[in-house]
Design a protein around this motif. Sequence first.
Motif, mmCIF file in Angstrom:
data_model
loop_
_atom_site.group_PDB
_atom_site.id
_atom_site.type_symbol
_atom_site.label_atom_id
_atom_site.label_comp_id
_atom_site.label_asym_id
_atom_site.label_seq_id
_atom_site.Cartn_x
_atom_site.Cartn_y
_atom_site.Cartn_z
ATOM 1 N N ALA A 183 1.823 -2.677 1.303
ATOM 2 C CA ALA A 183 3.020 -2.187 1.994
ATOM 3 C C ALA A 183 2.662 -1.593 3.349
ATOM 4 N N LEU A 184 1.619 -0.772 3.399
ATOM 5 C CA LEU A 184 1.235 -0.119 4.651
ATOM 6 C C LEU A 184 0.702 -1.125 5.668
ATOM 7 N N GLU A 185 -0.024 -2.132 5.198
ATOM 8 C CA GLU A 185 -0.511 -3.183 6.105
ATOM 9 C C GLU A 185 0.662 -3.951 6.711
ATOM 10 N N THR A 186 1.663 -4.228 5.881
ATOM 11 C CA THR A 186 2.857 -4.925 6.377
ATOM 12 C C THR A 186 3.572 -4.093 7.426
ATOM 13 N N LEU A 187 3.681 -2.788 7.179
ATOM 14 C CA LEU A 187 4.334 -1.892 8.140
ATOM 15 C C LEU A 187 3.594 -1.880 9.470
ATOM 16 N N ASP A 188 2.274 -1.863 9.420
ATOM 17 C CA ASP A 188 1.489 -1.890 10.650
ATOM 18 C C ASP A 188 1.760 -3.172 11.440
ATOM 19 N N GLU A 189 1.855 -4.303 10.726
ATOM 20 C CA GLU A 189 2.131 -5.584 11.379
ATOM 21 C C GLU A 189 3.524 -5.599 12.001
ATOM 22 N N VAL A 190 4.511 -5.053 11.266
ATOM 23 C CA VAL A 190 5.883 -4.994 11.774
ATOM 24 C C VAL A 190 5.935 -4.144 13.043
ATOM 25 N N GLU A 191 5.268 -3.012 13.022
ATOM 26 C CA GLU A 191 5.289 -2.107 14.178
ATOM 27 C C GLU A 191 4.574 -2.743 15.374
ATOM 28 N N GLU A 192 3.507 -3.461 15.094
ATOM 29 C CA GLU A 192 2.731 -4.085 16.165
ATOM 30 C C GLU A 192 3.548 -5.158 16.901
ATOM 31 N N LYS A 193 4.299 -5.954 16.147
ATOM 32 C CA LYS A 193 5.032 -7.062 16.761
ATOM 33 C C LYS A 193 6.414 -6.658 17.293
ATOM 34 N N ALA A 194 6.852 -5.442 16.984
ATOM 35 C CA ALA A 194 8.182 -4.999 17.419
ATOM 36 C C ALA A 194 8.261 -4.909 18.948
ATOM 37 N N GLU A 195 9.379 -5.360 19.498
ATOM 38 C CA GLU A 195 9.647 -5.248 20.933
ATOM 39 C C GLU A 195 10.740 -4.206 21.121
ATOM 40 N N PRO A 196 10.353 -2.950 21.398
ATOM 41 C CA PRO A 196 11.295 -1.831 21.346
ATOM 42 C C PRO A 196 12.352 -1.854 22.438
ATOM 43 N N LEU A 197 13.460 -1.188 22.131
ATOM 44 C CA LEU A 197 14.485 -0.960 23.137
ATOM 45 C C LEU A 197 14.014 0.083 24.138
ATOM 46 N N MET A 198 13.140 0.990 23.655
ATOM 47 C CA MET A 198 12.650 2.066 24.505
ATOM 48 C C MET A 198 11.329 2.566 23.947
ATOM 49 N N ASN A 199 10.434 2.986 24.845
ATOM 50 C CA ASN A 199 9.202 3.652 24.438
ATOM 51 C C ASN A 199 9.290 5.118 24.801
ATOM 52 N N LEU A 200 9.024 5.983 23.840
ATOM 53 C CA LEU A 200 8.967 7.420 24.078
ATOM 54 C C LEU A 200 7.493 7.797 23.977
ATOM 55 N N GLU A 201 6.823 7.847 25.128
ATOM 56 C CA GLU A 201 5.366 7.921 25.143
ATOM 57 C C GLU A 201 4.836 6.687 24.388
ATOM 58 N N ASP A 229 10.686 -2.045 -5.491
ATOM 59 C CA ASP A 229 9.468 -2.813 -5.756
ATOM 60 C C ASP A 229 8.719 -3.129 -4.471
ATOM 61 N N LEU A 230 8.585 -2.121 -3.610
ATOM 62 C CA LEU A 230 7.979 -2.322 -2.295
ATOM 63 C C LEU A 230 6.536 -1.841 -2.213
ATOM 64 N N GLY A 231 6.109 -1.033 -3.178
ATOM 65 C CA GLY A 231 4.805 -0.371 -3.084
ATOM 66 C C GLY A 231 4.938 1.063 -2.620
ATOM 67 N N LEU A 232 6.093 1.417 -2.078
ATOM 68 C CA LEU A 232 6.430 2.788 -1.690
ATOM 69 C C LEU A 232 7.744 3.146 -2.365
ATOM 70 N N ASP A 233 7.902 4.397 -2.765
ATOM 71 C CA ASP A 233 9.168 4.800 -3.361
ATOM 72 C C ASP A 233 9.368 6.303 -3.191
ATOM 73 N N LEU A 234 10.561 6.748 -3.525
ATOM 74 C CA LEU A 234 10.914 8.175 -3.482
ATOM 75 C C LEU A 234 11.335 8.661 -4.861
ATOM 76 N N LEU A 235 10.749 8.097 -5.895
ATOM 77 C CA LEU A 235 11.041 8.521 -7.262
ATOM 78 C C LEU A 235 10.209 9.758 -7.576
ATOM 79 N N CYS A 236 10.869 10.905 -7.700
ATOM 80 C CA CYS A 236 10.173 12.162 -7.954
ATOM 81 C C CYS A 236 10.429 12.682 -9.365
ATOM 82 N N LEU A 237 11.663 12.645 -9.808
ATOM 83 C CA LEU A 237 12.017 13.158 -11.122
ATOM 84 C C LEU A 237 12.341 12.052 -12.110
#
Length: 492
Positions: A120-138, A380-388
Motif C-alpha cells: 500500500a505504501l509503495e503504491t502511494l509513493d508511486e501515485v504521489e510521484e506521478k501526480a501533476e498538482p494544481l499547486m505546489n506549496l513548497e 482491503d487496502l493494507g491500511l485501515d482505521l479499525l480501532c475498536l
Amino acid sequence: MDILVATGKLAEKTVRYSVGYSVVDNADVLVLDVEVAAFLTPHRLLSALKKQQKKYDVIFIPGLCTGDFSLVAKELGCKVFLGPKHAYDLSSVLRFVDEMEFSLEVPACELLSDVWRDIALETLDEVEEKAEPLMNLENVKLGGGSRMKVMAEVVDATGLDEDILSKRISSFIKKGADIIDLGASLTASSEDVKRAVNVARKVSTVPISIDTLEPELIKAALNEGIDLVLSLNSSNIDEVAQEVALAGVAVVIIPDAGEGFESLIKNIDAARSAGISNIIADPVLDPIGHGISRSIVRYSRFHEEYPDVPVFFGVGNVTELIDADSVGVNATLCGIAADVGSCILFTPEFSEKTRGSISELNTAAKMMALAKERESSPKDLGLDLLCLKEKRRRPDVEVPEKYVIAQNFAGWELDPLGPFRIGIAADDDGGVIVAQHEKATIVGQNARDIMDTIMNMKLISKVDHASYLGCELEKAEIALRLGRSYSQDDDL
C-alpha cells in the motif's frame, strides 16, 4: 504445489471453511488427535504424516505452535511454516503461498500485515510521484491526483510560549501533518505573530500557514516568510492584496460571513484582479445541525465549475461539534472530501475527543488515494482505521452443558509484600504504564512486560493479587492505546 494445513479438533470446522473459501484448490486439511491446535507437537505431526500416502510441498501449522518444526521439514523434505494465529485468516494467507516465503518464527498473519502495508505504501509513493498538482506549496503537492494533505492547526499559537509551541508543532508533524497552521488569538499582536512564525520555522519541516483575518497580523506573517495565508475575504483583500501578490504566497479564499457560493466566487475574482494568483478555495463545511448537506452540495458545485482550483475542506468544523469518536467521523468526512475534489483536510486537535484526528485523517487520506488508484471502495487496502471493531469476527466458543457461574470474591486480603499503584503517563509517543510499589517503580508500554517484571522481582505473593494486577495493567494498556484516561479500580 500441494499444500497441507494441520490443525486440532476444536478448530477443524473453521479451518475447513477457511481453506475451502481460499483461492487455492490444492490444499488439504489434516486434523490431528489433539483438541487445541496450538498444542500440536513436531513428533505428533511427523507421526501423522508418515501415515499419509501423499507428499506435500508446503505444510502450514497453527500460528501459535512453539516447537521446533524444522525437524519435520528436514525429515519430510518439504517446507513447514507457521500459519496465522487465527484459523479464520487462512484464506488470506493461502492467497500468497506462491508469492512469498513464510516463516517458522513469525506467524503468517503478522508477516502479511507488513506485506499488505508495504504494498500500500509503495503504491502511494508511486501515485504521489506521478501526480501533476494544481499547486505546489513548497514541496507539498496539492491536487492533480496527489493524496489529500492534512493541515493541523495549533490553536492560539501566538499565545503559547516557545517551548510548548515547538513541542506541539513537532508532535503534529510526527502524527502526519503535511502543513502547520498557526492560529492567531483575538488579542494577538504583530510581534506575537512574528514570534510564532519564527519558532515554527526553527522546528517545522513542512509549510507554515497563518490563521487570521486581521490585515496587520497577515502582513506581519508575510514579513516573516509565511507560506500560506488563511483566510481572505472582502473584509481584508484590499488591505493585504499588494503584499500577498508581491510575496507570491498561497491564500485560502472564503465567502463573507453568513454568505455562500456567490460570495466565494466574488472574493476569488477580487483576489485575482488584485494580482493574487495562488488561490485555494474554501466553500466552508458547516457543522451537523447547521446545514452540512447544503455545504457539501456547495463543495460539489464548486469543484464541478472550477476543477482547476484547489479546495480546502474544514473537517474540524464537524468533529469538534459532535460527541462521537473521531475515527469514523474523520474517515467518512475524508471520503466526502475526496468525492468533492478537496486537496487540504483541515483539523485542530483542540478537544480531548478529537485527539488523534491528525493521524486519523492522514491514514484516511491514504486510504482514499489507494481506493481511487485501484478503483475500489476503501477496504482491503493494507491500511485501515479499525480501532475498536474488526473486519472479521473469529468464531465464538460454545458454552458447555455444565458450567459454574462466576461470582465476585469479596474476601481477599492485602498482599504481605505490599500493594501496587497503577497509572499511565501519556505523551505523543504513546506513553507508558507506571506500576508503583514500595520497593520499586516499574514502567513499560504493555501489561505483559510489567507483570513479568513484577513476578521476576518477586514483588507479589498471592494469586488473587496477581489476578487483580493483571486486569488493571491490561486496562491501563488499553487506555494508552485508545488515548483514554485511566484511573485504578474505575471502569475504562
